[in-house]
Structure formats: structure tokens, C-alpha cells
Design a protein around this motif. Sequence first.
Motif, PDB file in Angstrom:
ATOM      1  N   TRP A  64       0.812  -1.223   0.000  1.00  0.00           N
ATOM      2  CA  TRP A  64       0.000   0.000   0.000  1.00  0.00           C
ATOM      3  C   TRP A  64       0.850   1.280   0.000  1.00  0.00           C
ATOM      4  O   TRP A  64       0.326   2.366  -0.180  1.00  0.00           O
ATOM      5  CB  TRP A  64      -0.955  -0.002   1.196  1.00  0.00           C
ATOM      6  N   GLN A  65       2.162   1.123   0.188  1.00  0.00           N
ATOM      7  CA  GLN A  65       3.043   2.293   0.149  1.00  0.00           C
ATOM      8  C   GLN A  65       3.688   2.496  -1.219  1.00  0.00           C
ATOM      9  O   GLN A  65       4.452   3.448  -1.409  1.00  0.00           O
ATOM     10  CB  GLN A  65       4.127   2.172   1.223  1.00  0.00           C
ATOM     11  N   ILE A 119       6.069   9.865  -6.587  1.00  0.00           N
ATOM     12  CA  ILE A 119       6.042  11.256  -6.121  1.00  0.00           C
ATOM     13  C   ILE A 119       6.780  12.111  -7.148  1.00  0.00           C
ATOM     14  O   ILE A 119       8.015  12.085  -7.204  1.00  0.00           O
ATOM     15  CB  ILE A 119       6.704  11.408  -4.742  1.00  0.00           C
ATOM     16  N   ARG A 158       4.128   3.953  -4.588  1.00  0.00           N
ATOM     17  CA  ARG A 158       3.593   5.187  -5.149  1.00  0.00           C
ATOM     18  C   ARG A 158       4.685   5.945  -5.913  1.00  0.00           C
ATOM     19  O   ARG A 158       5.867   5.642  -5.763  1.00  0.00           O
ATOM     20  CB  ARG A 158       3.019   6.094  -4.053  1.00  0.00           C
ATOM     21  N   TYR A 195       8.419   4.638  -4.896  1.00  0.00           N
ATOM     22  CA  TYR A 195       8.477   3.580  -3.898  1.00  0.00           C
ATOM     23  C   TYR A 195       7.951   2.301  -4.546  1.00  0.00           C
ATOM     24  O   TYR A 195       6.798   2.236  -4.964  1.00  0.00           O
ATOM     25  CB  TYR A 195       7.647   3.954  -2.668  1.00  0.00           C
ATOM     26  N   TYR A 196       8.829   1.302  -4.634  1.00  0.00           N
ATOM     27  CA  TYR A 196       8.442   0.036  -5.260  1.00  0.00           C
ATOM     28  C   TYR A 196       8.381  -1.060  -4.208  1.00  0.00           C
ATOM     29  O   TYR A 196       9.037  -0.987  -3.166  1.00  0.00           O
ATOM     30  CB  TYR A 196       9.422  -0.346  -6.375  1.00  0.00           C
TER      31      TYR A 196
END
Length: 389
Positions: free
Chosen positions: A46-47, A51, A49, A61-62
Motif C-alpha cells: 500500500w506504500q 512522487i 507510489r 516507492y516500489y
Amino acid sequence: MNILHIHSDYPDGRNNASTPAVKSLLDATSGISNTVFVIHRTPWPWQVRVIPHNEKLYTIYYWGLPFGLALSLSLFLTRNLLFNLIKKQQIKCQLIHGHKLAIDGTLGAAIANLIGIPYFLSVRGGSDVRILQHKALLHPRWKKVLEEAEHIFWVSSWAQNPIKKMLNASINQSTNKSSLLPNPCEMSQLSASRGISRAANFVTVFRFDQYDRKGIMPLLESIAKLSVNYPDIRLDIYGSGPDKKMKIVQDKISALSLEKQVTIKGRIDNTLLQQKLKTYSAFLLPSKNESFGMVFVEALFSGLPILYHANTGIDGYLDGIDVGIKVQSQAVDELADKVEELIVRHDFFHHRIKCALETNALDMFEKKTVVSHYQGLVDGLKLECPNVK
């Protein structure tokens, strides 16, 4: 020309431990547009994302598990994440540069193959060697990534033989397919003429959160051993870090009764570092698992012989120059012997530093030299801009 860079250690404000080496290199190039994907691993799906900082800098963030678990799946999902970002943002690039082999470079190669463009590859020995040693099943993939690169930059000179051996990779040096690319040094080389009052006035610089890897504890024990015959021996320690880590080192100093010989000086601004370094007789840091170690170059540019560890960091760049002493381990007895050699042969090593500075033997570390080499290889490519579909 626009180059897409994939790097896990680029300063994007999200990682205080990142190093400015690649940013310094890219900022100094001319006629090249650079888009940077800064990748950070997170074990929590879920993190994951993206940016966007601006159209040239993205933090991603993978998903990836600790210890390289499910690494193939992680690489597959991340490749898709990055490729979709390229399409969404309509990023046009003619070359991709992955700045580490195991993760960054593997992703760069996969995306370059999807787009149909060449890729550069940097190899940094510390993390790359460590990952390759524990992931034998992925060796064929990494071998392909290495051999199909348009050009390989060995940031860690020492890593060439172990990585080629592990991957059974064939790279002909005579084809100009690979070269050394040290991190560019921002400092200027000082004049070779300098006066040193004492031969046993040593200095070291490191981040205290890495004290164990840096070999500081056995180094302190070696200083304690030498202090019996060299009561005027001194070691000043510069660096910052968590208070609890600094206390561990200070407690070791106290336990060895070295309060008069060893002093923790704390953090020093990099703009003042060279002026401080030049007042010492030699730089000591038997650090392991270093990809490069810019502080060694900064010490050399300040006119100091260095003590460094074999098969890590700057090893491989100094062969035949005799500007320092190499240790094979962090064993206390070996460290004591080599530090004593720096004391006994003080005049010899300072003469070698003087010769190295006067004959431009250290110019390979100069920022202008590194940038010129990189720029020349990029300018030599005749590339077209493909359409990403």
C-alpha cells in the motif's frame, strides 16, 4: 538528448544517507537533459507510489521484500510500474542509465529493451557484489544485463574480477565497452609542499551509524597497542550520527584508556574538511563493503597517505602509485602493523603523495576529468528518439 537515470541513492530529500556523486556528475554535463527516477524499496504494497517533484525528478516507492526475497517478482512489478510512468508522463529518452547492476541496472536494461534503446550500466561493488553472492539463480539474467550494456562504468574498480567471475561474463576491454568512472571529487588538489610536525598524527572520518562496518573498534584497539611504543600517537575522529552510536565508540575509547590519544571531534562541514585534513600525517579507515569511498580521495587531495581495505572502496585505482597502505582484514594485529608502517615510513609515503600530485597521477578523480569522460561517451552515441507505445 534526454537520458533516463534509475538510481536508488540519488538525493531526493527522502533519504538522508544518499550521496551527491551522481547528481554532481549530471549537473556538470552540457547539452544533455537528464530525467531521474529515484527508487526506494518498501515491503508494504500500500506504500507503492510515485512522487513527482518536477518533470525531471521522480521518487518511486516500489514493492520488495527484505533480504531479496521474491526478487524476480519485485523486479517484474517495478519494471511495469516504471514503464507505465514513462508512458503516462510521455517521457522521451534516447538512453537509459542504471546506476547499480543488481536492481537499478536490471530495471534499466528491461525498460530499454521494451523501448528499443541502448543503456549504460554502472557497477558499484558494495551492494552489487553482496546481492549477487546471495542470488545465484539470477546470475544468468545479470550476466545478460552486463554483456548487453552499451557501456559499463566500473565505479568500484576492485569489483570487476569478482563480478565477472561470479557471472562468467565475457567483456573484452579492448572494445572500449567498459571503463572506470570514479565518483567526481569536488575538492581541488592541494600543493604538494606541506609541513607535518609528527608522523603519528592520524585522522579518520565516517558516519557513526556505520562504525562497525568502518572497522573503528579494531582500529582503536590497534592504536592502544601502538601507544605502548608510540606514546605520542594521536587519532582524531570526525563525523556525525546518532548519540547512542557515538557513545558506543566513546565508551570503547574509555575502556582502552585512550582519552589522551583519541578524540571525537564531531561533525565538520565539508567546506572545512580539506583544511583540517592537511594538518594530519595520514588518514585511517579500514572500511569494508564500500562501493567507492570519496573521503579517501579527499584525503589524498589534501596530501595524506591513506590506510584502506583490500577488495572494497578505492582499491584498484591506486595500483602502482604507492600513496597508501592496504589491509587484507580488520584484524587488530594487521592494523597495528600497517599503522606502524605509516609511522616508520612517513617520509616515503609523503614523497609518493608529492610525486602523485606533481605528475597528475590523481587527476582521474578530478571532477572535470570524470565529467569529460562521461560526456564524451554520451556525445559519441548516434541515437534516435523512439515512440513509446
